[in-house]
Write an enzyme that holds these catalytic residues in place. Structure first.
Site, PDB file in Angstrom:
ATOM      1  N   SER A  18       0.810  -1.231   0.000  1.00  0.00           N
ATOM      2  CA  SER A  18       0.000   0.000   0.000  1.00  0.00           C
ATOM      3  C   SER A  18       0.840   1.277   0.000  1.00  0.00           C
ATOM      4  O   SER A  18       0.285   2.378   0.058  1.00  0.00           O
ATOM      5  CB  SER A  18      -0.919   0.014   1.233  1.00  0.00           C
ATOM      6  OG  SER A  18      -0.162  -0.093   2.432  1.00  0.00           O
ATOM      7  N   ASN A  39      -1.891  -2.280  13.341  1.00  0.00           N
ATOM      8  CA  ASN A  39      -3.334  -2.037  13.394  1.00  0.00           C
ATOM      9  C   ASN A  39      -3.663  -0.739  14.112  1.00  0.00           C
ATOM     10  O   ASN A  39      -4.452   0.074  13.625  1.00  0.00           O
ATOM     11  CB  ASN A  39      -4.045  -3.209  14.065  1.00  0.00           C
ATOM     12  CG  ASN A  39      -3.972  -4.480  13.247  1.00  0.00           C
ATOM     13  OD1 ASN A  39      -3.441  -4.489  12.142  1.00  0.00           O
ATOM     14  ND2 ASN A  39      -4.500  -5.570  13.781  1.00  0.00           N
ATOM     15  N   THR A  97     -38.948  27.776  -9.778  1.00  0.00           N
ATOM     16  CA  THR A  97     -39.274  26.433  -9.315  1.00  0.00           C
ATOM     17  C   THR A  97     -39.582  25.623 -10.578  1.00  0.00           C
ATOM     18  O   THR A  97     -40.142  26.162 -11.538  1.00  0.00           O
ATOM     19  CB  THR A  97     -40.502  26.408  -8.373  1.00  0.00           C
ATOM     20  OG1 THR A  97     -41.648  26.883  -9.087  1.00  0.00           O
ATOM     21  CG2 THR A  97     -40.276  27.272  -7.141  1.00  0.00           C
ATOM     22  N   HIS A  98     -39.175  24.352 -10.574  1.00  0.00           N
ATOM     23  CA  HIS A  98     -39.370  23.484 -11.741  1.00  0.00           C
ATOM     24  C   HIS A  98     -38.730  24.073 -12.998  1.00  0.00           C
ATOM     25  O   HIS A  98     -39.180  23.811 -14.119  1.00  0.00           O
ATOM     26  CB  HIS A  98     -40.864  23.234 -12.013  1.00  0.00           C
ATOM     27  CG  HIS A  98     -41.617  22.749 -10.826  1.00  0.00           C
ATOM     28  ND1 HIS A  98     -41.595  21.437 -10.406  1.00  0.00           N
ATOM     29  CD2 HIS A  98     -42.404  23.411  -9.930  1.00  0.00           C
ATOM     30  CE1 HIS A  98     -42.345  21.301  -9.331  1.00  0.00           C
ATOM     31  NE2 HIS A  98     -42.846  22.489  -9.012  1.00  0.00           N
ATOM     32  N   SER A 127     -13.249  26.220 -27.965  1.00  0.00           N
ATOM     33  CA  SER A 127     -13.453  25.019 -28.768  1.00  0.00           C
ATOM     34  C   SER A 127     -12.345  24.903 -29.799  1.00  0.00           C
ATOM     35  O   SER A 127     -11.892  25.904 -30.358  1.00  0.00           O
ATOM     36  CB  SER A 127     -14.816  25.087 -29.464  1.00  0.00           C
ATOM     37  OG  SER A 127     -14.895  24.127 -30.494  1.00  0.00           O
ATOM     38  N   LYS A 159     -16.824  29.885 -29.304  1.00  0.00           N
ATOM     39  CA  LYS A 159     -17.260  29.244 -28.067  1.00  0.00           C
ATOM     40  C   LYS A 159     -16.465  29.726 -26.849  1.00  0.00           C
ATOM     41  O   LYS A 159     -15.270  29.986 -26.912  1.00  0.00           O
ATOM     42  CB  LYS A 159     -17.126  27.721 -28.164  1.00  0.00           C
ATOM     43  CG  LYS A 159     -18.037  27.065 -29.167  1.00  0.00           C
ATOM     44  CD  LYS A 159     -19.498  27.188 -28.804  1.00  0.00           C
ATOM     45  CE  LYS A 159     -19.849  26.372 -27.565  1.00  0.00           C
ATOM     46  NZ  LYS A 159     -19.604  24.938 -27.732  1.00  0.00           N
ATOM     47  N   ASN A 198     -16.662  28.059 -23.165  1.00  0.00           N
ATOM     48  CA  ASN A 198     -17.307  26.975 -22.431  1.00  0.00           C
ATOM     49  C   ASN A 198     -17.045  27.060 -20.920  1.00  0.00           C
ATOM     50  O   ASN A 198     -15.909  27.316 -20.500  1.00  0.00           O
ATOM     51  CB  ASN A 198     -16.809  25.623 -22.950  1.00  0.00           C
ATOM     52  CG  ASN A 198     -17.090  25.436 -24.422  1.00  0.00           C
ATOM     53  OD1 ASN A 198     -18.143  25.840 -24.913  1.00  0.00           O
ATOM     54  ND2 ASN A 198     -16.157  24.841 -25.137  1.00  0.00           N
ATOM     55  N   GLU A 203     -18.454  22.736 -15.197  1.00  0.00           N
ATOM     56  CA  GLU A 203     -18.837  21.396 -15.644  1.00  0.00           C
ATOM     57  C   GLU A 203     -17.989  20.326 -14.960  1.00  0.00           C
ATOM     58  O   GLU A 203     -18.480  19.240 -14.626  1.00  0.00           O
ATOM     59  CB  GLU A 203     -18.706  21.306 -17.161  1.00  0.00           C
ATOM     60  CG  GLU A 203     -19.757  22.136 -17.895  1.00  0.00           C
ATOM     61  CD  GLU A 203     -19.554  22.201 -19.396  1.00  0.00           C
ATOM     62  OE1 GLU A 203     -20.436  22.726 -20.080  1.00  0.00           O
ATOM     63  OE2 GLU A 203     -18.496  21.734 -19.879  1.00  0.00           O
ATOM     64  N   TYR A 238      -9.555  -5.998  13.124  1.00  0.00           N
ATOM     65  CA  TYR A 238      -8.971  -5.493  11.882  1.00  0.00           C
ATOM     66  C   TYR A 238      -8.991  -6.561  10.805  1.00  0.00           C
ATOM     67  O   TYR A 238      -8.720  -7.739  11.056  1.00  0.00           O
ATOM     68  CB  TYR A 238      -7.529  -5.027  12.112  1.00  0.00           C
ATOM     69  CG  TYR A 238      -6.903  -4.459  10.855  1.00  0.00           C
ATOM     70  CD1 TYR A 238      -7.118  -3.133  10.499  1.00  0.00           C
ATOM     71  CD2 TYR A 238      -6.159  -5.261   9.998  1.00  0.00           C
ATOM     72  CE1 TYR A 238      -6.588  -2.611   9.332  1.00  0.00           C
ATOM     73  CE2 TYR A 238      -5.624  -4.756   8.825  1.00  0.00           C
ATOM     74  CZ  TYR A 238      -5.844  -3.428   8.496  1.00  0.00           C
ATOM     75  OH  TYR A 238      -5.328  -2.927   7.335  1.00  0.00           O
ATOM     76  N   GLN A 284      -7.668  -1.687   4.244  1.00  0.00           N
ATOM     77  CA  GLN A 284      -6.679  -0.983   3.428  1.00  0.00           C
ATOM     78  C   GLN A 284      -7.366  -0.187   2.326  1.00  0.00           C
ATOM     79  O   GLN A 284      -6.807   0.770   1.794  1.00  0.00           O
ATOM     80  CB  GLN A 284      -5.692  -1.991   2.833  1.00  0.00           C
ATOM     81  CG  GLN A 284      -4.549  -1.353   2.060  1.00  0.00           C
ATOM     82  CD  GLN A 284      -3.434  -2.336   1.790  1.00  0.00           C
ATOM     83  OE1 GLN A 284      -2.709  -2.734   2.697  1.00  0.00           O
ATOM     84  NE2 GLN A 284      -3.302  -2.748   0.537  1.00  0.00           N
ATOM     85  N   LYS A 306      -8.376   4.134   2.184  1.00  0.00           N
ATOM     86  CA  LYS A 306      -7.536   5.314   1.959  1.00  0.00           C
ATOM     87  C   LYS A 306      -7.659   5.940   0.581  1.00  0.00           C
ATOM     88  O   LYS A 306      -7.808   7.161   0.454  1.00  0.00           O
ATOM     89  CB  LYS A 306      -6.070   4.969   2.245  1.00  0.00           C
ATOM     90  CG  LYS A 306      -5.841   4.577   3.690  1.00  0.00           C
ATOM     91  CD  LYS A 306      -4.445   4.050   3.917  1.00  0.00           C
ATOM     92  CE  LYS A 306      -4.352   3.403   5.278  1.00  0.00           C
ATOM     93  NZ  LYS A 306      -5.165   2.178   5.384  1.00  0.00           N
TER      94      LYS A 306
END
Length: 460
Positions: free
Chosen positions: A22, A110, A155-156, A277, A283, A285, A290, A317, A322, A325
């Site tokens: 690890s 441990n 809303t919506h 782009s 463009k 972007n 995003e 344990y 392991q 992480k």
């Protein structure tokens, strides 16, 4: 260097070693491993395991390692050791010889890894708390800058009622405040120190565990050795808090992407957080937003993975742990980067005041106000709701806003409507009437901005 092997007659296969080791990711806990070892050296010295000279020599060597790590730890992941614990022990033996082998007396990997991970989580939680505060401060500055700026509320994804841009940003500042409290609470729950629990049954040496805990910045020692070495609640809590925070950032990103679109054109993002782009030269972007929206998935995925890893895992344990992480490290890194990038997004954001005002006026967002007006004239709300619906239908047919209908047109639908209707249909009037705690009135936004300034100042 392996920390085990006496019971084995064959070396592990290279394929198993690559699968099992690890160090390639737990090297990030190098500093925490040495910090824990420094505290442990003192604890076993006080327990009579180490002489004063032995303790002094170990302490000097461990501090040398800390100084080396200040120059960077990335190189560690390319070493051949099994994990960060074996790497540190090997380096220690290189410095002080066989004395380095005495440091692990009464300690297990441990409780060692449980400590390292908890120390790492504490440090990174503090970084996240700073990142949340920085973003809140930036949003608050923009909210202060645009106080009173009328903005369409939805809303919506349909225009609903007018709000202000300050009130809109304060919604996310409130969300982030809950995120701050979640991380702060997670930090408080990491108050117990597992070191001294050994493999699962507790150390056999006369260690003052509460003194050891305090030396490492914890409030107290853990109270059950089985629980201490297998507890990963703090990992789940951090991943849960990180997932919720990323969901908030993703929602804010989505809003900003929509508001930045050519169809809405409510805001303009800085060139610093957008890209072009390779084919279409016109463009611009919103890539930063995003990416924040997209990275939400990997953080939520890390939480899901950790929950499944721990489900039905027997005490105490198990090597499954392991897997605690990589997902955690990535999630915390991702959240930290996204908080930083979102702060940058709002550094040079520009509001297209004409377009947002036009949008706020459109969509018959003052229809509710007309219904309330009719209630004030003695009409029951359900009946008023029906009358206003008919009025909107008529206004759509003649292609007029409500406030542009003539009094005769109003009266043809509902005779009780009088000249005073026009004043209540104005956006400023709509906003100012909602002067209650949490309301959209500019006066309330001023109160909230001042309140959050005090909250954020108190954290410094």
């Amino acid at each position: 260097m392996a920390l085990w092997g006496g019971r084995f007659t064959q070396a592990p296969s290279e394929r198993f070693k690559n699968f099992n080791d690890s160090l390639k990711f737990d090297y990030r806990m190098a500093v925490e491993d040495v910090e824990g070892s420094i505290a442990w050296a003192l604890a076993i010295h006080q327990a009579g395991v180490l002489t004063k000279d032995e303790y002094d020599n170990l302490l000097a060597a461990l501090n040398e390692l800390l100084c080396e790590f200040e120059g960077g730890i990335e190189h560690i992941k390319d070493e051949s050791d099994e994990d960060i614990h074996s790497y540190v022990e090997r380096r220690l033996i290189e410095k002080v010889g066989t004395l380095g082998k005495k440091l692990h007396t009464g300690r297990s990997r441990n409780d060692q890894v449980a400590l390292d991970l908890k120390l790492f989580c504490r440090k990174n939680t503090q970084l996240i708390l700073k990142g949340i505060t920085t973003l809140q401060q930036r949003l608050l500055e923009v909210a202060d800058q645009y106080q009173g700026q009328i903005f369409p509320g939805y809303t919506h994804l349909q225009r609903a009622q007018p709000v202000t841009f300050s009130h809109y940003l304060l919604a996310y500042i409130n969300m982030l405040n809950r995120d701050y409290e979640r991380f702060d609470n997670a930090l408080k729950l990491m108050r117990t120190c597992p070191l001294g629990s050994a493999a699962l049954a507790g150390t056999a040496y006369a260690i003052d565990r509460d003194a050891l805990a305090k030396a490492l910045g914890f409030a107290e020692a853990t109270r059950n050795s089985l629980d201490a070495v297998s507890d990963r609640d703090h990992v789940i809590e951090l991943l849960s808090a990180a997932s919720t925070c990323m969901i908030h950032l993703s929602r804010l990103s989505e809003d900003m992407i929509i508001y930045n679109s050519g169809e809405a054109n409510f805001i303009e993002l800085s060139d610093k957080v957008t890209s072009g782009s390779s084919l279409m030269p016109q463009k611009k972007n919103p890539d930063a937003l995003e990416l924040i929206r997209g990275k939400c998935g990997r953080v939520v995925g890390a939480l899901s993975g950790m929950l499944v890893t721990l489900k039905a895992l027997p005490l105490a344990y198990d090597k499954d742990m392991q897997e605690d992480k990589e997902g955690l490290f990535d999630a915390l890194d991702t959240l930290h980067d996204c908080l930083d990038m979102m702060s940058m997004v709002f550094e040079d954001i520009v509001i297209n005041k004409e377009n947002v005002l036009k949008a706020a006026k459109g969509g018959y967002s003052n229809a509710t106000e007309l219904a309330d007006y009719l209630v004030g004239k003695g009409i029951a709300f359900r009946e008023a709701h029906e009358i206003v619906g008919q009025t909107v239908l008529y206004a759509i047919k003649v292609q007029k806003a409500l406030e542009d209908l003539t009094l005769d047109e109003f009266k043809a639908i509902c005779p009780v409507i009088a000249d005073d209707v026009y004043a209540i249909l104005e956006l400023d009037s709509i906003l100012s009437k909602r002067d209650v705690i949490g309301g959209v009135a500019p006066a309330q936004s001023s109160v909230e901005i001042a309140r959050f300034k005090e909250i954020l100042d108190s954290r410094s």
